[in-house]
Design a protein around this motif. Structure first.
Motif, short mmCIF file in Angstrom:
data_model
loop_
_atom_site.label_atom_id
_atom_site.label_comp_id
_atom_site.label_asym_id
_atom_site.label_seq_id
_atom_site.Cartn_x
_atom_site.Cartn_y
_atom_site.Cartn_z
N SER A 13 0.85 -1.19 0.00
CA SER A 13 0.00 0.00 0.00
C SER A 13 0.88 1.24 0.00
N MET A 80 0.68 -6.41 3.04
CA MET A 80 -0.16 -7.50 3.51
C MET A 80 0.24 -8.75 2.74
N ARG A 82 -0.52 -12.67 2.06
CA ARG A 82 -1.58 -13.68 2.22
C ARG A 82 -1.25 -14.88 1.34
N TYR A 109 -10.84 -5.33 0.83
CA TYR A 109 -9.76 -4.77 1.62
C TYR A 109 -9.14 -5.90 2.43
N ALA A 110 -7.83 -6.10 2.26
CA ALA A 110 -7.10 -7.01 3.13
C ALA A 110 -6.77 -6.22 4.39
N LEU A 111 -7.32 -6.66 5.53
CA LEU A 111 -7.12 -5.95 6.78
C LEU A 111 -6.05 -6.63 7.62
N GLU A 112 -5.35 -5.83 8.40
CA GLU A 112 -4.28 -6.38 9.23
C GLU A 112 -4.82 -7.37 10.27
N GLU A 114 -8.91 -8.86 12.10
CA GLU A 114 -10.36 -8.79 12.09
C GLU A 114 -10.81 -7.64 12.99
N ASP A 138 -10.70 -11.09 8.23
CA ASP A 138 -9.81 -9.96 7.96
C ASP A 138 -10.02 -9.40 6.55
N VAL A 139 -11.23 -9.55 6.03
CA VAL A 139 -11.57 -8.99 4.71
C VAL A 139 -12.79 -8.08 4.85
N GLY A 165 -5.28 -1.49 6.32
CA GLY A 165 -5.65 -2.41 5.25
C GLY A 165 -5.30 -1.82 3.90
N THR A 166 -5.47 -2.61 2.87
CA THR A 166 -5.24 -2.13 1.52
C THR A 166 -6.30 -2.74 0.61
#
Length: 185
Positions: A13, A80, A82, A109-112, A114, A138-139, A165-166
């Motif tokens: 990001s 991020m 995954r 968004y991929a979050l760091e 939940e 975490d999405v 997130g990104t």
């Protein structure tokens, strides 16, 4: 994990946005190869890298990549990492399958981590426009019917949710899943 290793996707990001913090994808690919990763492939300019790692998990790889990236380029980019299975679940769990055919209006968004129930509620309270969102693990899935660029709500997500997130549009999500699948073959 096979002897060949595991396929991961790194989502950067804050690079190549508005001409700032420019990192060429060819240089990013070479950077990953210099760290010993194989089957390295990039997708579009915003910093998406599919790669194979012989050892390590997503958290350890994130730390390694962020430290090495900052050392090489002199600024920090949140990354991020995954695995391919995460992308498979992300696509399978899409709560808005009816808009998957409009990839510029559906974002993940991929979050760091939940978000908590409180964080999610705070965000829901701000969602007053045409957008709708759903969080699964975490999405964060966002349907922005007028597109992300015109979405006031999308701009509120980072500072309201306060979970780093990104975001990627659905076309990118599907392309990365396909690339990860090919690399895994």
């Amino acid at each position: 994990m096979s002897a060949k290793g595991t396929i991961f996707v790194a989502l950067f990001s804050g690079i190549n946005v508005g001409g700032n913090r420019v990192v060429k994808m060819a240089e990013l690919k070479a950077f990953f190869e210099s760290l010993g990763f194989t089957d390295v492939a990039t997708y579009v300019q915003s910093g998406n890298v599919v790669f194979r790692a012989k050892k390590g998990d997503a958290a350890a790889l994130t730390e390694e990549l962020e430290a090495a990236f900052e050392k090489k380029w002199g600024f920090n980019s949140r990354i991020m990492v995954r695995d391919a299975g995460w992308f498979e679940r992300l696509v399978k769990d899409n709560p808005y399958p009816e808009v998957a055919g409009e990839p510029t209006k559906l974002h993940a968004y991929a979050l760091e981590r939940e978000p908590t129930a409180g964080e999610t509620k705070r965000l829901a309270d701000k969602c007053t426009g045409p957008e709708r969102f759903e969080i699964k693990g975490d999405v964060l899935y966002l349907h922005a019917p007028d597109g992300l660029g015109k979405s006031v709500f999308a701009n509120l997500i980072p500072r309201t949710l306060k979970v780093p997130g990104t975001a990627r549009n659905w076309r990118s999500v599907l392309a990365l899943l396909e690339m990860a699948g090919k690399a895994g073959g």
